[in-house]
Enzyme design. Sequence first.
Site, PDB file in Angstrom:
ATOM      1  N   CYS A  14       0.825  -1.190   0.000  1.00 15.42           N
ATOM      2  CA  CYS A  14       0.000   0.000   0.000  1.00 15.42           C
ATOM      3  C   CYS A  14       0.867   1.252   0.000  1.00 15.42           C
ATOM      4  CB  CYS A  14      -0.902   0.011   1.236  1.00 15.42           C
ATOM      5  SG  CYS A  14      -1.865  -1.501   1.458  1.00 15.42           S
ATOM      6  N   GLY A  39       2.678  -2.876   3.923  1.00 16.48           N
ATOM      7  CA  GLY A  39       3.538  -4.043   4.042  1.00 16.48           C
ATOM      8  C   GLY A  39       2.781  -5.319   4.344  1.00 16.48           C
ATOM      9  N   GLU A  40       3.525  -6.302   4.831  1.00 13.46           N
ATOM     10  CA  GLU A  40       2.964  -7.597   5.215  1.00 13.46           C
ATOM     11  C   GLU A  40       3.685  -8.101   6.459  1.00 13.46           C
ATOM     12  OE1 GLU A  40       0.380  -8.892   3.805  1.00 13.46           O
ATOM     13  OE2 GLU A  40       0.303  -7.745   1.927  1.00 13.46           O
ATOM     14  N   GLY A  97      14.202 -13.196  -5.662  1.00 14.30           N
ATOM     15  CA  GLY A  97      15.407 -13.753  -5.056  1.00 14.30           C
ATOM     16  C   GLY A  97      16.330 -12.698  -4.492  1.00 14.30           C
TER      17      GLY A  97
END
Length: 630
Positions: A2, A76-77, A364
Amino acid sequence: MCGIAGLFYPKTPKPVDPARIVQMADAMAHRGPDGSGVWTGPGIGLGHRRLSIIDLGGGAQPMASQDGEIVVSYNGEIYNFQEIRVELQALGARFLTNSDTEILLHGWRAWGPDLLGRLNGMFAFALYDAATRSLFLARDRFGVKPLHYTQLSDGAIAFASELKGLLAHPSFRRTADVRAVEDYLGLGYIPDDSSILAGVSKLPAGHFLLVERGKPMPRPVQWWDIDFSQRATAKPRDLEAELVDRLREAVRSRMIADVPLGAFLSGGVDSSAVVALMAEASRAAVKTCTIGFDVADHDETAHARAIADRFATQHRSRTVAADDFALIDTLVDAFDEPFADASALATYRVCELARETVTVALSGDGADEAFAGYRRFRFFAAEERMRGLLPERLRAGIFGTLGRHYPKADWAPRPFRARTTLLALAEGGEYAYPKAVGVTGPELRNRLYSRGAVKALAGHNAEQRYTDTMRTAPARDGLDRAQYADIKHYLPGDILTKVDRTSMAVGLEAREPLLDHRLVQFAATLPSSLRIRGGQGKWLLKKAMAPWLPRDILYRPKMGFVTPVSAWFRTALADEAARLARSRVLGGTGWFDMPVIATLAADHRAGRADHGRTLWQLLMLERSLARLFG
């Protein structure tokens, strides 16, 4: 993923116009195309743009506690939010949603700033506590998610995920900072302790800022740091097994989403390892995507296809032109500040491709910094061994004299630049490494600057932050110090900025499992011989992934997104290079000796020297300044 924005009056709680918050948040609508929200109170306003990932129907923001005392806007998460939720419920918390956002409200009430240490994730958030009349700004450990802030003329603290959120406020005054230009030319990006606009700060990675109304403006507080000073003592085979366990957990924890999820796949070790472990953990075929180039030397699609076939992924690839510089203005708009890592062109294209079928993509990124994968780490480790053989005074005399008299060959690949290597050996590692990781060296920068710019810089130089960081690093050897400095500067300033801005520009959430903080801290304890061995970086990581990945993937030379800017400035962009010397934007700053730019462009075009990266820096700087100042 977001975008957040807001205003806070730290002295007098002046009214906040909700329309102003909306204006700031909407400037970053690309970060959150799925929804928006605004909340205001006495002297405070929070805005939010939402990209729905978890709890699609119940995670709207800004989100308030049930009593309305605490409000948060979050980007974020939090990958372990379910575990934290259980812990908070045991303390009496009652949840109304299934989103990870709500744990910030209950966690703040339970633990205050100590909440941060419990979070495993990527985040930047602003939390207002009405009981203490305070604003709490926090950023994740490695700086995956950005947060900018400044103090406006009316006393308000303005903050936003991107610089364009601050630019949207009419009281924000735009003044360029020449010191940031020095940082940018030296490093290729504007680091997190600097900004192209004077008065703007970026909350450092692993830091928080707690502003209490009526009290002086504090400095950011570091709540986490990586530590290279300890060494694992277990046997290599046990460390290898532990590494595999940590890799599995890092990947699986980042596969939680209520929207389609996939992965970037370049065919290199890092992205291939992520895809291999995703395939192991997933019942359905993993969705992967690759960008190829129409020039064989830069194309990795065959390697990516081999991995896709090996793990039966739903693979998509797209070939773009190696001279895909039509994106320049798109990138300038996405980054706000000058950004010279030309691989952003390809990164944007792969994000664009991924967004066609998924909303979340695993990457990665992070393994090179954590496990010493960059070629420069191998060179530096070898130089450090050589430095250890001779006393400093003797070494400086021998190598310094040889280096000063050796022919200059900046056009050659680094292993063949004997003059550069000799001069590096004459210096201490904390002085040599910053130059190795940089773009335009101090000597050429000094030629480029006008007398006025030199005076304004007052001795400020881009490399000093690296030198200072390496000197004080919690580390045991030179390789530790180099990796630590890259994690503190290059990782958030270049790599994570590149991925965040390009992914967010197309409304895609990128996740970096190889930057799980527990995994990176484990890597920091590995003996140097398990990071670099036999001319190979990431040695233990490659050994650990041998059961999953073929040898030609594990040990082929690292390519990455190579962008041939030097060739461009001798062909399609040759006129652009010459035009830079006549640029009203660059000339109008008074920072540059314009005839020197003309000489660089002419020498490069004629093949007398390779100034491609410096010319690219100047081009991106010009475009950025034109956008910022009109």
